[in-house]
Write an enzyme that holds these catalytic residues in place. Structure first.
Site, mmCIF file in Angstrom:
data_model
loop_
_atom_site.group_PDB
_atom_site.id
_atom_site.type_symbol
_atom_site.label_atom_id
_atom_site.label_comp_id
_atom_site.label_asym_id
_atom_site.label_seq_id
_atom_site.Cartn_x
_atom_site.Cartn_y
_atom_site.Cartn_z
ATOM 1 N N HIS A 169 -17.963 21.415 64.517
ATOM 2 C CA HIS A 169 -17.609 22.747 65.048
ATOM 3 C C HIS A 169 -17.982 22.776 66.532
ATOM 4 O O HIS A 169 -18.944 23.428 66.932
ATOM 5 C CB HIS A 169 -18.384 23.814 64.265
ATOM 6 C CG HIS A 169 -17.906 25.223 64.482
ATOM 7 N ND1 HIS A 169 -18.706 26.318 64.225
ATOM 8 C CD2 HIS A 169 -16.731 25.714 64.907
ATOM 9 C CE1 HIS A 169 -18.025 27.424 64.495
ATOM 10 N NE2 HIS A 169 -16.839 27.094 64.904
ATOM 11 N N TYR A 172 -6.094 36.710 56.624
ATOM 12 C CA TYR A 172 -6.779 36.685 57.920
ATOM 13 C C TYR A 172 -7.135 35.268 58.390
ATOM 14 O O TYR A 172 -7.757 34.497 57.635
ATOM 15 C CB TYR A 172 -8.075 37.514 57.880
ATOM 16 C CG TYR A 172 -8.776 37.433 59.217
ATOM 17 C CD1 TYR A 172 -8.362 38.245 60.280
ATOM 18 C CD2 TYR A 172 -9.748 36.482 59.457
ATOM 19 C CE1 TYR A 172 -8.915 38.106 61.528
ATOM 20 C CE2 TYR A 172 -10.315 36.339 60.715
ATOM 21 C CZ TYR A 172 -9.895 37.151 61.745
ATOM 22 O OH TYR A 172 -10.426 37.006 62.991
ATOM 23 N N ARG A 184 -13.812 35.700 58.224
ATOM 24 C CA ARG A 184 -14.052 34.732 57.158
ATOM 25 C C ARG A 184 -14.975 35.358 56.117
ATOM 26 O O ARG A 184 -15.814 36.188 56.434
ATOM 27 C CB ARG A 184 -14.709 33.465 57.726
ATOM 28 C CG ARG A 184 -13.765 32.563 58.504
ATOM 29 C CD ARG A 184 -14.456 31.298 58.971
ATOM 30 N NE ARG A 184 -15.475 31.591 59.964
ATOM 31 C CZ ARG A 184 -16.769 31.656 59.729
ATOM 32 N NH1 ARG A 184 -17.254 31.396 58.518
ATOM 33 N NH2 ARG A 184 -17.611 31.949 60.694
ATOM 34 N N ARG A 227 -8.766 38.869 67.440
ATOM 35 C CA ARG A 227 -8.540 37.544 68.023
ATOM 36 C C ARG A 227 -7.171 37.418 68.682
ATOM 37 O O ARG A 227 -6.262 38.198 68.409
ATOM 38 C CB ARG A 227 -8.639 36.486 66.906
ATOM 39 C CG ARG A 227 -10.001 36.484 66.205
ATOM 40 C CD ARG A 227 -10.667 35.169 66.226
ATOM 41 N NE ARG A 227 -12.059 35.245 65.799
ATOM 42 C CZ ARG A 227 -12.954 34.298 66.061
ATOM 43 N NH1 ARG A 227 -12.608 33.225 66.743
ATOM 44 N NH2 ARG A 227 -14.199 34.421 65.656
ATOM 45 N N ASP A 256 -13.039 24.671 69.723
ATOM 46 C CA ASP A 256 -13.609 25.015 68.415
ATOM 47 C C ASP A 256 -13.946 23.816 67.536
ATOM 48 O O ASP A 256 -14.918 23.863 66.812
ATOM 49 C CB ASP A 256 -12.638 25.938 67.674
ATOM 50 C CG ASP A 256 -13.285 26.708 66.530
ATOM 51 O OD1 ASP A 256 -14.374 27.289 66.736
ATOM 52 O OD2 ASP A 256 -12.724 26.725 65.423
ATOM 53 N N LYS A 275 -10.489 25.794 59.751
ATOM 54 C CA LYS A 275 -11.810 25.562 59.154
ATOM 55 C C LYS A 275 -11.723 24.812 57.821
ATOM 56 O O LYS A 275 -12.546 23.953 57.529
ATOM 57 C CB LYS A 275 -12.569 26.879 58.988
ATOM 58 C CG LYS A 275 -12.865 27.593 60.323
ATOM 59 C CD LYS A 275 -13.667 26.711 61.232
ATOM 60 C CE LYS A 275 -13.627 27.072 62.703
ATOM 61 N NZ LYS A 275 -14.278 28.245 63.161
ATOM 62 N N CYS A 311 -20.324 32.510 69.452
ATOM 63 C CA CYS A 311 -21.523 32.273 70.266
ATOM 64 C C CYS A 311 -21.212 31.533 71.562
ATOM 65 O O CYS A 311 -22.100 30.963 72.190
ATOM 66 C CB CYS A 311 -22.572 31.517 69.458
ATOM 67 S SG CYS A 311 -23.313 32.553 68.186
ATOM 68 N N SER A 339 -20.131 30.500 65.243
ATOM 69 C CA SER A 339 -18.988 31.367 65.490
ATOM 70 C C SER A 339 -19.363 32.523 66.417
ATOM 71 O O SER A 339 -20.422 33.134 66.257
ATOM 72 C CB SER A 339 -18.475 31.917 64.165
ATOM 73 O OG SER A 339 -18.153 30.846 63.311
#
Ligand code: GTP
Ligand code: SPV
Ligand code: MN
Length: 590
Positions: free
Chosen positions: A227, A198, A70, A374, A278, A207, A251, A249
């Site tokens: 989130h 991406y 991002r 990912r 998420d 998001k 974590c 993110s």
């Protein structure tokens, strides 16, 4: 083009006129259409078909090296007035943004196909769910959206003649980083994303919609877009308690959501059921409790570090019908590899940038997979997927957990005194930055509720909305904070994490039931070392005591940092939070 919804028709027609694609294809969601798109992507080299015996239905895709995460610096909230976006967002006046973007989109799809993706965030037809239309010139986006959301004709049928949908226009254009913009127009239910190909920049349901646009919608409509992972913790008596947890993110949300209990707990009958990893959409139910759904239909998870020990459920989820992005291509058997998968990197491979990767490169420390590489895996692949995953009413929350990546200061776990204190605890979250966004890694920054990059409006208003939701929900969940990442002076993690995090969840759930002890400290309730079940763990109560210490000096410094962060919001900061900060300071100075 003709659609039942005049709004969809207008959106498609206007976008076609602007972007000038050679043709337009509506994604109906059929397997035949998706299969043809996969074949086309393989033929053009956009995707690599992996070993279909070992990884059936799996593909590999590489994005350009300038386009791997991002881009927060190029992400904008575009509204009439700056005040609506607030001090923590990049802002552009919306008419100026439209004018600037139109120049970039003009003719951007010449020679390409525009795909029209009707998608539903949340189970089709659920009262929580919302519909979006994403227009894109990327097959990779279509195939990812087909995993991450519910797509196709059934969504158009559900929309019917209504114009209540979120417009998303994506063009990879020239993937020019200097003309890359991820723009949200929350006042217009519109998203414009250009010059990236991406993940989080282009899978607009994720998001851009489910957090940035949806948080704004929730603010106006009285619900919340967060989130957060959602998990069910089944206890030995068969009862399942639900927890939603917000970590920034990379974590640990995916890891916690799919946790496998330590042996001693598993034997007793503890189980984890994954609802989401998420995003959570949260509403007040008729019974006064908060109910959460996961609006997504798949996992866009961090690959590096995922292995059979750390997260077997995530790994199992990626063994079929999965798209891998920017991992290492193992040429020995046409499969994939990433750092932390196992200790045997392939000798003959291609790295995430498309370069040969063998023993020489490995010895030089060149990474095979990008740190933010990912997997896009269907939720139904997850061995521990909750039976409530499709429940249109969501699951009732017993606890809300905040957490960050902090080497010092934050203890392993603590509990807020009440809802407003919990909102304060979320608002003061700080975490070290990760590879999930472009820019420096490892820098501590304030990331309230893990929403700093995702809040679609003024964060002071967002805090006030949280406070208000606490008054609307009569049976509020308890709020906690966790930190799996505390280190010793040599930088080693003090807590084993992963499956052992269940020990902390166990204390949290027992606190919600009133059956676990704690001590009141300046920052909230902290367990005594003996209150955390360490059975089967090679750790002493002294080790745990170290993890649970509240260092007054560090917290006084932190209070100063909070003061500076809060100053951004001026008079708009809710009084409830100001009062909580005063209380923290006075507690620390006692
Ligand atoms: P996004 O998808 O970016 O929103 O991230 P996420 O919060 O789902 O992160 P994820 O679960 O994929 O975790 C990413 C990183 O955190 C990986 O490097 C993991 O190895 C690491 N991690 C997760 N849980 C733990 C833990 O309990 N302890 C430690 N030390 N590391 C962890
Ligand atoms: C995150 O960065 O928080 C993610 C990955 O979950 S992305 O979809 O790229 O935003
Ligand atoms: Mn995320």
């Amino acid at each position: 083009m003709q659609f039942l919804s005049k709004g969809v028709e207008k959106f498609v027609d206007e976008s076609v006129e602007l972007c000038q694609p050679d043709k337009v294809v509506v994604i109906d969601g059929s397997e035949a259409q998706l299969a043809a798109l996969r074949e086309e992507a393989v033929a053009t080299g956009e995707m690599i078909k992996l070993n279909q015996e070992l990884l059936p239905g799996c593909y590999l895709h590489r994005t350009l090296p300038n386009d791997v995460a991002r881009v927060e610096g190029r992400t904008f909230i575009c509204t009439e007035k700056k005040e609506t976006a607030g001090p923590t967002n990049n802002w552009m006046q919306k008419d100026e943004a439209y004018a600037m973007l139109k120049e970039i989109y003009k003719g951007a799809m010449k020679g390409r196909t525009m795909y029209v993706i009707p998608y539903s965030m949340g189970a089709v037809g659920s009262p929580f769910s919302k519909i979006g239309i994403e227009l894109t010139d990327s097959i990779y986006v279509v195939l990812n959206m087909a995993i991450m959301t519910r797509i196709g004709q059934r969504v158009l049928d559900q929309l019917g003649t209504s114009d209540d949908f979120v417009r998303g226009l994506h063009s990879k254009a020239e993937v020019d980083a200097d003309k890359r913009y991820i723009c949200q127009f929350p006042e217009d239910n519109t998203i414009m994303s250009v010059n990236s190909a991406y993940g989080g920049n282009v899978l607009l349901g994720k998001k851009c919609f489910a957090l940035r646009i949806a948080s704004y919608q929730g603010w106006h409509e009285g619900w919340m877009a967060e989130h957060m992972l959602i998990l069910g913790l089944e206890k030995p008596n068969g009862e399942t308690k639900y927890i939603a947890a917000a970590f920034p993110s990379a974590c640990g949300k995916t890891n916690l959501a799919m946790l496998i209990p330590p042996e001693e707990f598993a034997k007793k009958g503890y189980k984890i059921h994954t609802v989401g990893d998420d995003i959570a959409w949260i509403r007040v139910g008729a019974d006064g409790r908060l109910y959460a759904i996961n609006p997504e239909n798949g996992f866009f998870g961090v690959a590096p570090g995922t292995n059979n020990k750390s997260n077997p459920n995530a790994l199992a989820s990626t063994r079929k019908n999965t798209i891998f992005t920017n991992v290492c291509h193992n040429l020995e058997n046409n499969t994939v590899w990433w750092e932390g998968l196992d200790k045997n990197p392939p000798k003959n491979a291609i790295d995430w940038q498309g370069n040969p990767w063998g023993e020489k490169e490995q010895a030089e420390g060149v990474k095979g997979a990008h740190p933010n590489s990912r997997f896009t895996a269907p939720a139904i692949n997850c061995p521990c997927l909750s039976s409530e995953f499709e429940n249109p009413q969501g699951v009732p929350l017993d606890a809300i957990v905040f957490g960050g990546r902090r080497a010092k200061t934050a203890p392993l776990v603590y509990e807020a005194r009440d809802w407003n204190h919990g909102v304060f605890v979320g608002s003061i979250m700080a975490s070290e930055t990760t590879a999930a966004a472009s820019g420096a890694v490892g820098v501590v920054r304030r990331d309230p509720m893990a929403m700093l990059p995702f809040c679609g409006y003024n964060m002071a208003e967002y805090f006030a909305h949280w406070v208000e939701m606490g008054t609307k929900a009569e049976k509020r969940p308890k709020i906690f904070n966790v930190n799996w990442f505390r280190t010793d002076d040599e930088g080693h993690f003090l807590w084993p994490g992963f499956g052992d995090n269940l020990r902390v969840l166990d204390w949290i759930i027992r606190r919600t039931e009133g059956t676990a002890e704690a001590v009141e400290t300046a920052i909230g309730y902290v367990p005594n070392p003996a209150d955390i079940n360490l059975e089967g763990l090679d750790m002493t109560e002294a080790d745990i005591a170290e993890l649970l210490t509240v260092d007054k000096e560090l917290w006084l410094q932190d209070a100063q940092g909070i003061e500076e962060f809060y100053a951004k919001f001026g008079e708009q900061l809710p009084k409830e939070l100001r009062d909580e900060l005063d209380r923290l300071k006075s507690n620390l100075n006692k």
